[in-house]
Design a protein around this motif. Structure first.
Motif, PDB file in Angstrom:
ATOM      1  N   ILE A   1      65.499 -26.618   3.071  1.00 53.64           N
ATOM      2  CA  ILE A   1      64.042 -26.481   3.119  1.00 53.64           C
ATOM      3  C   ILE A   1      63.554 -26.110   4.514  1.00 53.64           C
ATOM      4  O   ILE A   1      62.619 -25.319   4.675  1.00 53.64           O
ATOM      5  N   PHE A   2      64.196 -26.641   5.526  1.00 57.31           N
ATOM      6  CA  PHE A   2      63.801 -26.360   6.914  1.00 57.31           C
ATOM      7  C   PHE A   2      64.993 -25.811   7.695  1.00 57.31           C
ATOM      8  O   PHE A   2      65.519 -26.480   8.596  1.00 57.31           O
ATOM      9  N   PRO A   3      65.465 -24.613   7.367  1.00 57.69           N
ATOM     10  CA  PRO A   3      66.657 -24.073   8.040  1.00 57.69           C
ATOM     11  C   PRO A   3      66.472 -23.880   9.536  1.00 57.69           C
ATOM     12  O   PRO A   3      67.461 -23.874  10.281  1.00 57.69           O
ATOM     13  N   CYS A   4      65.230 -23.718   9.985  1.00 56.79           N
ATOM     14  CA  CYS A   4      64.994 -23.493  11.415  1.00 56.79           C
ATOM     15  C   CYS A   4      64.981 -24.792  12.217  1.00 56.79           C
ATOM     16  O   CYS A   4      65.052 -24.753  13.448  1.00 56.79           O
ATOM     17  N   PHE A   5      64.889 -25.935  11.530  1.00 59.72           N
ATOM     18  CA  PHE A   5      64.761 -27.211  12.242  1.00 59.72           C
ATOM     19  C   PHE A   5      65.998 -28.096  12.119  1.00 59.72           C
ATOM     20  O   PHE A   5      66.105 -29.094  12.834  1.00 59.72           O
TER      21      PHE A   5
ATOM     22  N   ALA B   1      63.090 -37.877   2.272  1.00 65.57           N
ATOM     23  CA  ALA B   1      61.647 -38.018   2.052  1.00 65.57           C
ATOM     24  C   ALA B   1      60.906 -36.772   2.531  1.00 65.57           C
ATOM     25  O   ALA B   1      59.990 -36.268   1.855  1.00 65.57           O
ATOM     26  N   THR B   2      61.299 -36.264   3.690  1.00 62.83           N
ATOM     27  CA  THR B   2      60.679 -35.031   4.191  1.00 62.83           C
ATOM     28  C   THR B   2      60.965 -33.859   3.277  1.00 62.83           C
ATOM     29  O   THR B   2      60.084 -33.039   2.984  1.00 62.83           O
ATOM     30  N   GLY B   3      62.193 -33.775   2.792  1.00 60.69           N
ATOM     31  CA  GLY B   3      62.549 -32.691   1.893  1.00 60.69           C
ATOM     32  C   GLY B   3      61.824 -32.758   0.568  1.00 60.69           C
ATOM     33  O   GLY B   3      61.382 -31.735   0.030  1.00 60.69           O
ATOM     34  N   MET B   4      61.653 -33.975   0.025  1.00 60.03           N
ATOM     35  CA  MET B   4      60.999 -34.112  -1.276  1.00 60.03           C
ATOM     36  C   MET B   4      59.529 -33.746  -1.226  1.00 60.03           C
ATOM     37  O   MET B   4      58.953 -33.292  -2.225  1.00 60.03           O
ATOM     38  N   THR B   5      58.889 -33.947  -0.070  1.00 61.51           N
ATOM     39  CA  THR B   5      57.482 -33.561   0.046  1.00 61.51           C
ATOM     40  C   THR B   5      57.297 -32.043   0.014  1.00 61.51           C
ATOM     41  O   THR B   5      56.185 -31.562  -0.213  1.00 61.51           O
TER      42      THR B   5
ATOM     43  N   SER C   1      59.710 -30.093  -1.765  1.00 64.31           N
ATOM     44  CA  SER C   1      60.725 -29.661  -2.723  1.00 64.31           C
ATOM     45  C   SER C   1      60.270 -28.510  -3.600  1.00 64.31           C
ATOM     46  O   SER C   1      61.098 -27.841  -4.230  1.00 64.31           O
ATOM     47  N   THR C   2      58.951 -28.279  -3.665  1.00 64.43           N
ATOM     48  CA  THR C   2      58.450 -27.147  -4.464  1.00 64.43           C
ATOM     49  C   THR C   2      58.884 -25.812  -3.867  1.00 64.43           C
ATOM     50  O   THR C   2      58.805 -24.788  -4.552  1.00 64.43           O
ATOM     51  N   TRP C   3      59.333 -25.819  -2.619  1.00 63.75           N
ATOM     52  CA  TRP C   3      59.823 -24.575  -2.009  1.00 63.75           C
ATOM     53  C   TRP C   3      61.169 -24.166  -2.572  1.00 63.75           C
ATOM     54  O   TRP C   3      61.573 -23.005  -2.432  1.00 63.75           O
ATOM     55  N   LEU C   4      61.871 -25.108  -3.189  1.00 62.76           N
ATOM     56  CA  LEU C   4      63.186 -24.806  -3.743  1.00 62.76           C
ATOM     57  C   LEU C   4      63.052 -24.205  -5.140  1.00 62.76           C
ATOM     58  O   LEU C   4      62.037 -24.413  -5.827  1.00 62.76           O
ATOM     59  N   PRO C   5      64.050 -23.469  -5.589  1.00 72.47           N
ATOM     60  CA  PRO C   5      64.022 -22.922  -6.953  1.00 72.47           C
ATOM     61  C   PRO C   5      63.912 -24.039  -7.992  1.00 72.47           C
ATOM     62  O   PRO C   5      64.397 -25.159  -7.786  1.00 72.47           O
ATOM     63  N   SER C   6      63.294 -23.736  -9.115  1.00 72.36           N
ATOM     64  CA  SER C   6      63.036 -24.754 -10.135  1.00 72.36           C
ATOM     65  C   SER C   6      64.312 -25.270 -10.793  1.00 72.36           C
ATOM     66  O   SER C   6      64.320 -26.338 -11.397  1.00 72.36           O
ATOM     67  N   GLY C   7      65.403 -24.525 -10.690  1.00 79.44           N
ATOM     68  CA  GLY C   7      66.634 -24.933 -11.358  1.00 79.44           C
ATOM     69  C   GLY C   7      67.420 -25.996 -10.631  1.00 79.44           C
ATOM     70  O   GLY C   7      68.443 -26.474 -11.152  1.00 79.44           O
TER      71      GLY C   7
ATOM     72  N   THR D   1      68.108 -35.582 -10.522  1.00 81.28           N
ATOM     73  CA  THR D   1      69.399 -36.161 -10.934  1.00 81.28           C
ATOM     74  C   THR D   1      70.299 -36.405  -9.732  1.00 81.28           C
ATOM     75  O   THR D   1      70.929 -37.467  -9.620  1.00 81.28           O
ATOM     76  N   TRP D   2      70.354 -35.446  -8.829  1.00 76.95           N
ATOM     77  CA  TRP D   2      71.263 -35.539  -7.686  1.00 76.95           C
ATOM     78  C   TRP D   2      70.943 -36.725  -6.780  1.00 76.95           C
ATOM     79  O   TRP D   2      71.845 -37.451  -6.356  1.00 76.95           O
ATOM     80  N   LEU D   3      69.657 -36.926  -6.481  1.00 80.04           N
ATOM     81  CA  LEU D   3      69.296 -37.961  -5.514  1.00 80.04           C
ATOM     82  C   LEU D   3      69.562 -39.378  -6.037  1.00 80.04           C
ATOM     83  O   LEU D   3      70.122 -40.211  -5.301  1.00 80.04           O
ATOM     84  N   PRO D   4      69.193 -39.710  -7.289  1.00 84.54           N
ATOM     85  CA  PRO D   4      69.577 -41.041  -7.789  1.00 84.54           C
ATOM     86  C   PRO D   4      71.085 -41.249  -7.832  1.00 84.54           C
ATOM     87  O   PRO D   4      71.576 -42.342  -7.527  1.00 84.54           O
ATOM     88  N   VAL D   5      71.828 -40.210  -8.223  1.00 80.83           N
ATOM     89  CA  VAL D   5      73.288 -40.321  -8.240  1.00 80.83           C
ATOM     90  C   VAL D   5      73.806 -40.571  -6.824  1.00 80.83           C
ATOM     91  O   VAL D   5      74.721 -41.381  -6.619  1.00 80.83           O
TER      92      VAL D   5
END
Length: 400
Positions: free
Chosen positions: A224-228, A301-305, A307-313, A318-322
């Motif tokens: 999500i933040f490749p530059c940071f 937490a920063t990424g989830m805020t 997360s709409t920037w990521l593709p819908s697929g 599922t990944w985060l709870p696992v």
């Protein structure tokens, strides 16, 4: 029932072949991925893969070369001239040379009906160096490569076949390197507490289960933040480097190369725990776990805020709870391992630490052991306070 020396050598030979094959397979997977990125027009991704590969290879050759120069003259017997050895390391072939040398020595000792003490000790010496180099390469190249591939998969929303192969090979290679390194350090214990099948499985699993959530958290932030993500790594790495320096490490033969070791350890600490100082390490290990967990939670937490920037697929729900379940299970297995399976021994101060003495019958003189591995084993495993200390209730001093 303990294995005979020849059976132990055969086992170590098989493990050595598997370790070398895993290294070559991981290298092939990285080069395959870089080629695929170039063919698909993703030149930046290809450049990052090759840059990580090159940096890790250079560091590994430096470790190998510094150790060879620090070893006593004549320890390794007939070898290529110094210029040839230097050229091998310059061509990034020093690690493979050591693997071949270790396999040759192990095969030489195994062919003997009654292997000499010197041949057994020298085979141990080479094996310990290879295990340390493999561990350093794992966290300098394999783990960052795995994080990069996961970030690319998250960013693109799909995983190609070569990426899936790279992910599987990386996870297996990382856990294998940690297990092989831990097994090698146990060989330095005076009481020879070898790692049994059950302990090996537990050790393999808890490392895998704790590493996966950390890698996923960093990969999510990088997608999500490749530059940071580079700034995040640099800031955390500098803090960890300061922490390592304050603990007064003294592992390498000179002050200049000691910083190479500290830089490498700081990189390992970014992903996993690595003990570098003697004393009761339970508090330091707890601080490190809390520190990494807090950082990972902040990254997620920063990424989830955003997360709409990521593709819908991308199935983050599922990944985060696992990943959370994996962390808790890995932590439980880690605590269980150090409660019931971690060796506790007393170190005899007036003897040379190590598994065997490098005593050459032909030369009649005692040669130094692999003090690098013995020093780390001395740090990783507990020191009982006196001969009467309880082996069960002794304070753990190691990778808790």
């Amino acid at each position: 029932m303990p294995l005979s020396p020849r059976a132990t050598l055969l086992r170590d030979l098989v493990l050595g072949v598997l370790g070398t094959a895993a290294f070559l397979l991981d290298l092939g997977a990285d080069l395959w991925a870089a080629c695929q990125y170039v063919l698909s027009g993703h030149y930046l991704w290809a450049a990052l893969v090759l840059a990580l590969l090159a940096l890790a290879s250079v560091a590994m050759q430096l470790f190998s070369w510094v150790w060879l120069r620090a070893d006593p003259v004549g320890l390794h017997g007939p070898q290529p001239p110094g210029r040839c050895l230097a050229l091998l390391h310059l061509l990034q072939l020093g690690y493979l040379y050591r693997c071949v040398q270790g396999l040759q020595q192990g095969l030489l000792a195994w062919r003997q009906e009654a292997p000499s003490e010197f041949d057994l000790a020298y085979a141990d010496f080479l094996s310990l160096d290879i295990s340390m180099l493999r561990l350093f390469e794992t966290f300098l190249e394999t783990t960052p490569q795995l994080t990069l591939v996961l970030a690319i998969v998250l960013q693109s929303g799909r995983a190609e076949s070569y990426q899936l192969v790279g992910i599987c090979v990386s996870f297996a290679g990382i856990s294998w390197a940690l297990l092989d390194y831990h097994r090698a350090l146990r060989a330095c214990l005076p009481s020879k507490h070898l790692l049994g099948p059950g302990s090996s499985v537990i050790y393999f699993l808890w490392n895998l289960l704790l590493l996966w959530p950390r890698v996923l958290a960093v990969a999510l932030f990088a997608a999500i933040f490749p530059c940071f993500v580079g700034l995040h790594f640099l800031g955390l790495w500098l803090v960890l480097l300061l922490w390592v320096w304050l603990q007064g490490t003294d592992f390498m033969p000179d002050a200049g190369s000691e910083w190479l070791y500290r830089v490498t350890v700081a990189t390992i600490l970014y992903f996993s725990w690595f003990n570098v100082a003697e004393g009761h390490t339970r508090g330091r290990a707890t601080i490190h776990v809390v520190f990494l967990l807090s950082d990972s939670v902040l990254l997620v937490a920063t990424g989830m805020t955003h997360s709409t920037w990521l593709p819908s697929g991308v199935p983050l729900q599922t990944w985060l709870p696992v990943a959370g379940v994996c962390f808790l299970l890995g932590l439980a297995l880690r605590l269980a391992y150090y409660r019931w399976l971690h060796p506790r021994c007393s170190w005899e101060p007036d003897r040379v630490d190590g598994a065997r003495s490098l005593l050459s019958p032909e030369r009649g003189s005692q040669l130094p052991q692999n003090r690098r591995a013995a020093q780390l084993a001395h740090t990783f495993f507990p020191k009982a306070k006196g001969a009467a200390a309880s082996p069960v209730k002794g304070e753990a001093n190691g990778v808790l």
